[in-house]
Design a protein around this motif. Structure first.
Motif, PDB file in Angstrom:
ATOM      1  N   VAL A  17       0.882  -1.333   0.225  1.00 30.22           N
ATOM      2  CA  VAL A  17       0.052   0.218  -0.025  1.00 30.22           C
ATOM      3  C   VAL A  17       0.909   1.373   0.143  1.00 30.22           C
ATOM      4  CG1 VAL A  17      -1.734  -1.135   1.171  1.00 30.22           C
ATOM      5  CG2 VAL A  17      -0.115  -0.014   2.642  1.00 30.22           C
ATOM      6  N   TYR A  20       0.366   3.249  -2.941  1.00 21.73           N
ATOM      7  CA  TYR A  20      -0.812   4.179  -2.910  1.00 21.73           C
ATOM      8  C   TYR A  20      -0.568   5.403  -2.234  1.00 21.73           C
ATOM      9  CZ  TYR A  20      -3.740   0.366  -4.939  1.00 21.73           C
ATOM     10  OH  TYR A  20      -4.253  -0.656  -5.520  1.00 21.73           O
ATOM     11  N   HIS A  23       1.602   7.642  -4.171  1.00 16.36           N
ATOM     12  CA  HIS A  23       0.952   7.855  -5.531  1.00 16.36           C
ATOM     13  C   HIS A  23       1.928   7.467  -6.846  1.00 16.36           C
ATOM     14  CE1 HIS A  23      -2.543  10.066  -3.721  1.00 16.36           C
ATOM     15  NE2 HIS A  23      -1.568  10.305  -2.693  1.00 16.36           N
ATOM     16  N   HIS A  25       3.418   3.596  -8.816  1.00 12.38           N
ATOM     17  CA  HIS A  25       2.914   2.208  -8.798  1.00 12.38           C
ATOM     18  C   HIS A  25       4.359   1.441  -8.363  1.00 12.38           C
ATOM     19  CE1 HIS A  25       1.520  -1.636 -10.291  1.00 12.38           C
ATOM     20  NE2 HIS A  25       0.270  -0.962 -10.385  1.00 12.38           N
ATOM     21  N   SER A 108      -4.619  10.790   0.644  1.00 13.54           N
ATOM     22  CA  SER A 108      -4.738   9.339  -0.058  1.00 13.54           C
ATOM     23  C   SER A 108      -6.104   8.961   0.009  1.00 13.54           C
ATOM     24  CB  SER A 108      -4.021   8.397   0.700  1.00 13.54           C
ATOM     25  OG  SER A 108      -3.911   7.049   0.097  1.00 13.54           O
ATOM     26  N   SER A 110      -7.563   6.255  -1.382  1.00 12.68           N
ATOM     27  CA  SER A 110      -7.531   4.831  -1.289  1.00 12.68           C
ATOM     28  C   SER A 110      -7.370   4.436   0.205  1.00 12.68           C
ATOM     29  CB  SER A 110      -6.451   4.049  -2.238  1.00 12.68           C
ATOM     30  OG  SER A 110      -6.600   4.425  -3.577  1.00 12.68           O
ATOM     31  N   TYR A 111      -6.563   5.144   1.104  1.00 11.50           N
ATOM     32  CA  TYR A 111      -5.964   4.645   2.341  1.00 11.50           C
ATOM     33  C   TYR A 111      -6.147   6.013   3.275  1.00 11.50           C
ATOM     34  CZ  TYR A 111      -5.116   0.067   0.518  1.00 11.50           C
ATOM     35  OH  TYR A 111      -5.310  -1.271  -0.224  1.00 11.50           O
TER      36      TYR A 111
END
Length: 453
Positions: A17, A20, A23, A25, A108, A110-111
């Motif tokens: 993670v 994420y 930011h 990959h 973030s 996503s998280y």
């Protein structure tokens, strides 16, 4: 130059993670171009148990030498033969700010909970500089931020141990720190350790420090040292950050200056304004927030400054009407530009002192005869006030890029002559706290075009 950031969770969280949160990959090698060279982001390790992100800066030393923003050492050869490609410095800080801009804000989608929480992190920097020479500097910088510090001095030459250690160390930081804070601390403290910067430093450096230091710098026991080094010991900038006491900050000179310019614009009845030499947009943002200004034009010779101004003003997300209201143009204060004719006012805020004296007549022609605005507002440092900056040597300037700094009499001589030649009247105003003998730190001239009877 290189640094790595490792996340090894102590619970059931999947360590990948980290991609994420940063930011970036984990399965990709990404390369970004920047003024310092190419920035590569990659993951040497990306497993559920442990993930490491690496940032490698491939410095372009020739490009830096050719750049007008380069702040290399004084010796000509030192521009080419030096430690800059290897040692963590302001160049690495620029890289961090370039590739991890969103992560530094702590956002973030996503998280969000992980982004806001302290995480078990390890940062490895193979080579840092402590060229300032203060004892135990790395620990003094990072331990108050919650890091355990392991520092290993690097010998001058391993083959000759009697020569002793160099001024460089390898550093490992480990601790439970919020990711955004970790990145912002590196962004500030790497150039502090190196005690130099590779680019010209202006007033916007103060706002950078305020943003990056939010939440950790105010209570840092070495705050004064950090501020002094981050602002590269420039007295004009340090004076703007001086505190009335340990808790209450004086109004910075840059704020007094902007306030004075805004008041002069209102007194001149200006609604359509050109900010000549707008830089990254400090004054433009004030103008944009005041709806009485119906047309705002920012002009600068630096395309990079215009890009930063556009980001500050969020023009990419602005409405069509707002993009029509605010325009950014590439141009120079020493050349006539028909696009700038006929505005209510043109502002030269801390611009004129950056122009070589032989080109002042060209500036005067471009502004007063070429653009011919109804009003012109010029601010510039008062050289007499420099005597109140203890570490500013005799004849020294407040900024490395200043070509001159005028006394009050010299400023009046130039302004009186320019106004007379081009049919303007001129009024003088002080900016900042005045000294009984030396005047104010900054001086302002408000020119108004005379109207024929």
């Amino acid at each position: 130059m290189l640094f790595t950031l490792t996340y090894e969770p102590d619970g059931d969280v999947d360590a990948t993670v980290l991609g994420y949160l940063l930011h970036k990959h984990p399965a990709k090698v990404q390369t970004f171009s920047a003024p310092v060279g190419d920035i590569h982001v990659f993951y040497p390790e990306a497993t559920a148990e442990r993930t490491t992100a690496a940032v490698l800066v491939e410095v372009d030393p020739i490009g830096l030498v050719r750049s007008k923003r380069f702040r290399g050492d004084a010796g000509a050869l030192d521009h080419y033969v030096n430690d800059r490609p290897y040692v963590a410095s302001s160049m690495l800080a620029v890289a961090i700010g370039t590739v991890f801009r969103t992560a530094m804000t702590g956002r973030s989608d996503s998280y969000p909970e992980l982004a806001e929480s302290p995480l078990p992190l390890r940062i490895d920097v193979p080579v840092v500089s402590t060229r300032g020479g203060e004892d135990d500097l790395v620990r003094r910088m990072f331990e108050p931020c919650g890091w355990d510090v392991v520092e290993q001095s690097i010998p001058l030459d391993p083959a000759y141990p009697d020569w002793g250690d160099s001024r460089y160390s390898s550093v490992t930081l480990s601790g439970r720190v919020r990711l955004a804070d970790a990145l912002r601390q590196l962004y500030v403290l790497l150039p502090v350790l190196d005690d130099t910067k590779h680019y010209w430093v202006g007033d916007d450096e103060i706002s950078k420090l305020e943003r990056a230091g939010e939440g950790w710098l105010a209570d840092h026991p070495e705050r004064e040292l950090i501020t002094r080094r981050y602002l590269v010991h420039q007295r004009s900038l340090l004076a703007q950050t001086a505190d009335e006491d340990d808790a209450v900050r004086e109004t910075p000179l840059r704020v007094h200056r902007a306030d004075a310019v805004m008041q002069a614009l209102r007194d001149a009845g200006a609604h359509r304004v050109v900010d000549m030499g707008c830089g990254p947009g400090a004054l433009l943002s004030r103008l944009a927030s005041d709806r009485s200004f119906t047309k705002i034009v920012g002009v600068d010779v630096s395309a990079r400054s215009l890009e930063r101004a556009a980001r500050m003003l969020r023009l990419d997300a602005a409405s069509d009407a707002e993009r029509e209201r605010i325009e950014l143009l590439h141009g120079s204060v020493v050349y006539r530009d028909d696009r700038l004719r006929g505005y209510d006012a043109m502002v030269l805020m801390e611009v004129i002192e950056h122009v070589e004296p032989p080109r002042l007549r060209a500036l005067e022609d471009a502004v007063f005869a070429g653009a011919e605005p109804a009003s012109v507002i010029v601010t510039t440092p008062n050289a007499e006030y420099n005597a109140l900056y203890p570490t500013l040597g005799s004849g020294g300037h407040r900024h490395d890029d200043h070509r001159f700094e005028w006394t009050r009499e010299q400023f009046r001589d130039w302004a009186d002559a320019a106004s007379s030649r081009h049919g303007y009247t001129v009024e003088y105003r002080p900016i900042g706290e005045e000294d009984a003998m030396l005047g104010s730190p900054t001086q302002l001239a408000l020119f108004r075009r005379e109207v024929a009877a």
